[in-house]
Write an enzyme that holds these catalytic residues in place. Structure first.
Site, PDB file in Angstrom:
ATOM      1  N   HIS A  34      21.493   1.698  25.170  1.00  0.00           N
ATOM      2  CA  HIS A  34      21.319   1.424  23.734  1.00  0.00           C
ATOM      3  C   HIS A  34      22.297   2.257  22.901  1.00  0.00           C
ATOM      4  O   HIS A  34      22.968   1.750  22.011  1.00  0.00           O
ATOM      5  CB  HIS A  34      19.907   1.818  23.272  1.00  0.00           C
ATOM      6  CG  HIS A  34      18.806   0.910  23.739  1.00  0.00           C
ATOM      7  ND1 HIS A  34      18.827  -0.453  23.555  1.00  0.00           N
ATOM      8  CD2 HIS A  34      17.613   1.191  24.329  1.00  0.00           C
ATOM      9  CE1 HIS A  34      17.694  -0.973  24.030  1.00  0.00           C
ATOM     10  NE2 HIS A  34      16.944   0.006  24.523  1.00  0.00           N
ATOM     11  N   GLU A  85      18.310   4.375  27.821  1.00  0.00           N
ATOM     12  CA  GLU A  85      18.570   4.854  26.454  1.00  0.00           C
ATOM     13  C   GLU A  85      20.057   4.998  26.191  1.00  0.00           C
ATOM     14  O   GLU A  85      20.531   4.674  25.106  1.00  0.00           O
ATOM     15  CB  GLU A  85      17.835   6.179  26.206  1.00  0.00           C
ATOM     16  CG  GLU A  85      16.309   6.093  26.268  1.00  0.00           C
ATOM     17  CD  GLU A  85      15.710   4.974  25.421  1.00  0.00           C
ATOM     18  OE1 GLU A  85      16.307   4.604  24.387  1.00  0.00           O
ATOM     19  OE2 GLU A  85      14.653   4.444  25.813  1.00  0.00           O
ATOM     20  N   PRO A 145       0.827  -1.203   0.000  1.00  0.00           N
ATOM     21  CA  PRO A 145       0.000   0.000   0.000  1.00  0.00           C
ATOM     22  C   PRO A 145       0.865   1.257   0.000  1.00  0.00           C
ATOM     23  O   PRO A 145       1.923   1.276   0.631  1.00  0.00           O
ATOM     24  CB  PRO A 145      -0.778  -0.097   1.316  1.00  0.00           C
ATOM     25  CG  PRO A 145      -0.680  -1.502   1.736  1.00  0.00           C
ATOM     26  CD  PRO A 145       0.552  -2.072   1.135  1.00  0.00           C
ATOM     27  N   THR A 178       2.541   2.637  -2.399  1.00  0.00           N
ATOM     28  CA  THR A 178       3.706   2.724  -3.274  1.00  0.00           C
ATOM     29  C   THR A 178       3.400   3.478  -4.556  1.00  0.00           C
ATOM     30  O   THR A 178       4.277   3.662  -5.390  1.00  0.00           O
ATOM     31  CB  THR A 178       4.246   1.324  -3.618  1.00  0.00           C
ATOM     32  OG1 THR A 178       3.145   0.475  -3.916  1.00  0.00           O
ATOM     33  CG2 THR A 178       5.031   0.749  -2.457  1.00  0.00           C
TER      34      THR A 178
HETATM   35  P1  ADP Z   1      -1.325   2.772  -3.666  1.00  0.00           P
HETATM   36  O1  ADP Z   1      -2.385   2.838  -4.696  1.00  0.00           O
HETATM   37  O2  ADP Z   1      -0.133   1.997  -4.118  1.00  0.00           O
HETATM   38  O3  ADP Z   1      -1.789   2.342  -2.315  1.00  0.00           O
HETATM   39  P2  ADP Z   1      -1.370   5.601  -3.986  1.00  0.00           P
HETATM   40  O4  ADP Z   1      -1.133   5.728  -5.441  1.00  0.00           O
HETATM   41  O5  ADP Z   1      -2.772   5.706  -3.547  1.00  0.00           O
HETATM   42  O6  ADP Z   1      -0.771   4.239  -3.446  1.00  0.00           O
HETATM   43  O7  ADP Z   1      -0.477   6.667  -3.228  1.00  0.00           O
HETATM   44  C1  ADP Z   1      -1.020   7.605  -2.357  1.00  0.00           C
HETATM   45  C2  ADP Z   1      -0.314   8.941  -2.474  1.00  0.00           C
HETATM   46  O8  ADP Z   1       1.048   8.834  -2.104  1.00  0.00           O
HETATM   47  C3  ADP Z   1      -0.292   9.468  -3.876  1.00  0.00           C
HETATM   48  O9  ADP Z   1      -1.451  10.188  -4.159  1.00  0.00           O
HETATM   49  C4  ADP Z   1       0.945  10.354  -3.882  1.00  0.00           C
HETATM   50  O10 ADP Z   1       0.681  11.615  -3.321  1.00  0.00           O
HETATM   51  C5  ADP Z   1       1.863   9.624  -2.942  1.00  0.00           C
HETATM   52  N1  ADP Z   1       2.775   8.738  -3.692  1.00  0.00           N
HETATM   53  C6  ADP Z   1       2.837   7.401  -3.585  1.00  0.00           C
HETATM   54  N2  ADP Z   1       3.783   6.900  -4.400  1.00  0.00           N
HETATM   55  C7  ADP Z   1       4.318   7.943  -5.049  1.00  0.00           C
HETATM   56  C8  ADP Z   1       5.340   8.065  -6.038  1.00  0.00           C
HETATM   57  N3  ADP Z   1       5.989   7.000  -6.504  1.00  0.00           N
HETATM   58  N4  ADP Z   1       5.651   9.287  -6.483  1.00  0.00           N
HETATM   59  C9  ADP Z   1       5.007  10.374  -6.010  1.00  0.00           C
HETATM   60  N5  ADP Z   1       4.027  10.330  -5.087  1.00  0.00           N
HETATM   61  C10 ADP Z   1       3.686   9.131  -4.596  1.00  0.00           C
HETATM   62 ZN    ZN Z   2      14.943  -0.037  25.083  1.00  0.00          ZN
END
Ligand code: ADP
Ligand code: ZN
Length: 634
Positions: free
Chosen positions: A441, A438, A218, A220
């Site tokens: 770590h 912390e 999701p 991407t």
């Molecule tokens: P998916 O359909 O893969 O879940 P979306 O296309 O709905 O993702 O992405 C949601 C928003 O995130 C887009 O409207 C855009 O603003 C941003 N976004 C995601 N991927 C890109 C990308 N490769 N380049 C530019 N903006 C992106």
């Molecule tokens: Zn810790």
């Protein structure tokens, strides 16, 4: 711009208004008929005149005025010389088809005649409200029918609920708006040419693909890509989510599919985008409690539609999923979704170009390095990066600054990854313990050779019960390759135990706190994977657990049921061995640098946040820091 439905919606509004008034009338009517007869009326009954007496009085000139209620068949008679406020006498009328005869007689005798419109209490009102009621019922039935059976009939439902599928005449998105997923873009460039000039391909007998499957997590940018294709080819964009197809009633999904494709054919060439196709496209005959009739019917309809239109009809179906493994194989056959394009999470370069796209419309200070932001955000999807810049812009506005600075972006990163920051704790023993935890770590991160580079350590609490955190910059090469060495894993476990080790060293074994539970969970997972998946223990290179659905970090293992009880015992012993030896190493190192640790804690208590460079500076005053891999520069 979402077309078409707005007109429909507004034409519905008067109907809704009518419904409201209709209901009010009914309410009032019921109230009326339930009310007991008012006393005035009851009394009037006793002064009733017969029709004959009435006519007599008219002829004798004793009647001053008459009010005739035709609907009820009653005349209200005001006698001459009666008191002003005396109730009129009632006379039952017999004439069925009108009282023309009576009225003639009355006027001939100089009686004032009034015909009463008995709306409100009479039969007319009853009729009116009932027909309204009937109308409302019919209206409601129609709504129900449209909701269920014909479903997407007009691609919208009533009132506020959302459209079943959407059509955008122009998406307004172009390939330049999509960044960081160059390979996917290149492959889809071809689809644009299919849509723009199909002749070129059909002339030489090439079959234009009907379906493209976009596979990726999701956020991407799959939807964005599909919109960009429509935008570049200047064709309409139809979209629906797979989950919208799947309804409670059998047959609804299938009719939605039919509807969607009918509209698409009317508007070809066009793009049909189906998000979350796995919701409908799962393998048939699977699922808990037998098959799912509705889903199967929907899927079958989808396949039928895709087979039904010619390859060059100008409709290209783009579907998105992150679970290609569950899809029904029939969907992937030639002539259906035979093209598959993987949309990966962006790499460093990809993140940088996505950030550049989303920085275009924002005011950003010159000192901000998007390279640094890209380096700080491994694992972020395009959507998360877009959201990050938006959060930073909001912070900038709230701080009344002219332009977004690195501080705002850093804060936004912490906010989206860790949580809202809360006000620091007052000085207390708890705060001191957190600081030791912390620093444990952070110091081990700095001292170990194979660990990541420390970015910052803080004891400013965050929402969600986080009292402080240590943040490091993951090594891009390792993340991108997905290959982890035994050294890297052992150092990682040691760092994870650093907090617990520091607490134990400083406050004693009995005073360790539950604050380390998250760390310990992580340690157990990593150590177990080393033993059962990667052959990194004395048990040797045996795969003791299946790799199904394994994502390297952060996910729990499947239940162990493939090994004997004896082997399970050995695995546990090995896991324990790894954890204990790492804990030992952590405690030993912290013990050796106790003074340094105490000074770091004092600094942290004073400043609450120390960034990586400052931290290393302090450490260097006491000991040498191992040469780490170089963090890749932009
Ligand atoms: P998916 O359909 O893969 O879940 P979306 O296309 O709905 O993702 O992405 C949601 C928003 O995130 C887009 O409207 C855009 O603003 C941003 N976004 C995601 N991927 C890109 C990308 N490769 N380049 C530019 N903006 C992106
Ligand atoms: Zn810790």
């Amino acid at each position: 711009m979402t077309l078409r439905f707005s007109g429909k919606q507004s034409s519905l509004r008067p109907a809704a208004g009518a419904t409201a008034t209709g209901l009010m009338t009914i309410g009032w009517f019921l109230l009326q008929s339930l009310m007991p007869l008012p006393p005035a009326l009851a009394q009037a009954e006793s002064d009733e005149l017969t029709y004959g007496q009435f006519l007599q009085k008219v002829e004798q000139g004793e009647v001053e005025s008459v009010e005739i209620d035709e609907a009820r068949g009653i005349a209200y008679v005001q006698l001459d010389g009666a008191a002003e406020d005396a109730p009129p006498q009632e006379v039952m009328l017999f004439a069925e088809g009108g009282n023309a005869e009576l009225i003639r007689t009355l006027t001939a005798n100089d009686v004032d005649v009034d015909i009463r419109d008995s709306s409100g209490s009479g039969a007319l009102a009853w009729l009116a409200t009932n027909s309204l009621l009937a109308l409302i019922l019919i209206f409601g039935l129609l709504m129900l029918l449209r909701r269920s059976a014909s479903g997407a009939g007009n691609a919208m439902s009533f009132g506020k609920s959302k459209a079943r599928f959407q059509m955008e005449a122009k998406t307004g998105v172009v390939f330049d708006d999509v960044a960081g997923i160059e390979e996917a873009k290149e492959e889809l460039q071809e689809v644009v040419s299919f849509l723009k000039s199909p002749e070129k391909f059909t002339a030489i007998g090439a079959r234009i693909p009907k379906g493209v499957l976009l596979i990726g997590q999701p956020g991407t940018g799959k939807t964005l890509l599909a919109k960009a294709i429509a935008g570049e080819a200047a064709v309409p964009f139809f979209s629906i989510s797979g989950s919208e197809f799947v309804e409670m009633f059998v047959g609804v999904g299938a009719s939605r599919v039919r509807d969607l494709f009918r509209k698409a054919k009317e508007n070809a060439p066009c793009i049909v985008f189906i998000d979350e196709i796995d919701a409908v496209g799962r393998q048939r005959g699977t699922g808990i409690g037998g098959g799912n009739d509705e889903r199967e019917q929907t899927l079958n309809q989808l396949l039928t539609e895709m087979d039904g239109f010619e390859g060059n009809s100008g409709i290209i179906v783009i579907a998105a999923t992150n679970r290609v493994d569950v899809l029904d194989l029939a969907l992937l056959r030639p002539g259906r979704f035979d093209r598959q394009v993987v949309v990966d999470l962006p790499t460093y370069k990809g993140r940088l170009s996505i950030l550049e796209v989303h920085a275009r419309d924002k005011k950003i200070e010159a000192e901000v390095s998007l390279e640094a932001v890209a380096r700080r955000t491994p694992g972020f999807s395009g959507a998360e990066l877009a959201n990050l810049l938006n959060e930073a812009a909001i912070l900038t506005a709230r701080r009344r600054k002219e332009a977004m600075g690195m501080v705002e972006i850093e804060d936004a990163i912490d906010r989206v990854t860790i949580g809202l920051s809360l006000t620091p704790l007052l000085d207390s023993s708890r705060k001191r313990m957190t600081a030791y935890h912390e620093v444990g770590h952070a110091l081990l991160t700095t001292l170990l050779t194979h660990s990541d580079e420390l970015n910052k350590v803080t004891i400013i609490p965050r929402s969600g019960g986080i009292e402080g955190f240590t943040q490091s910059l993951p090594n891009e090469d390792i993340i991108d390759s997905g290959l982890y060495t035994r050294n890297w894993l052992m150092d990682r476990i040691t760092v994870a135990l650093g907090g617990f080790a520091a607490e134990a060293e400083v406050f004693g074994d009995d005073e360790t706190s539950t604050g380390a539970s998250g760390d310990i969970q992580q340690v157990s997972n990593l150590a177990r994977q080393m033993v059962t998946l990667y052959g990194m223990s004395e048990l040797g290179p045996l795969a003791l657990e299946s790799m199904d659905n394994q994502v390297f970090l952060g996910r729990n293992l499947m239940p162990r049921n493939e090994v004997s009880e004896e082997m399970a015992g050995k695995i546990d012993a090995q896991v324990r061995g790894i954890a204990l030896s790492c804990l030992n190493r952590a405690r030993t190192m912290l013990r050796q640098h106790r003074t340094l640790m105490d000074n770091l804690v004092d600094a942290l208590l004073e400043r609450e946040t120390i960034d990586g460079d400052e931290f290393r500076q302090i450490v260097r005053q006491y000991t040498e820091i191992p040469e780490k891999f170089l963090v890749k520069a932009g």
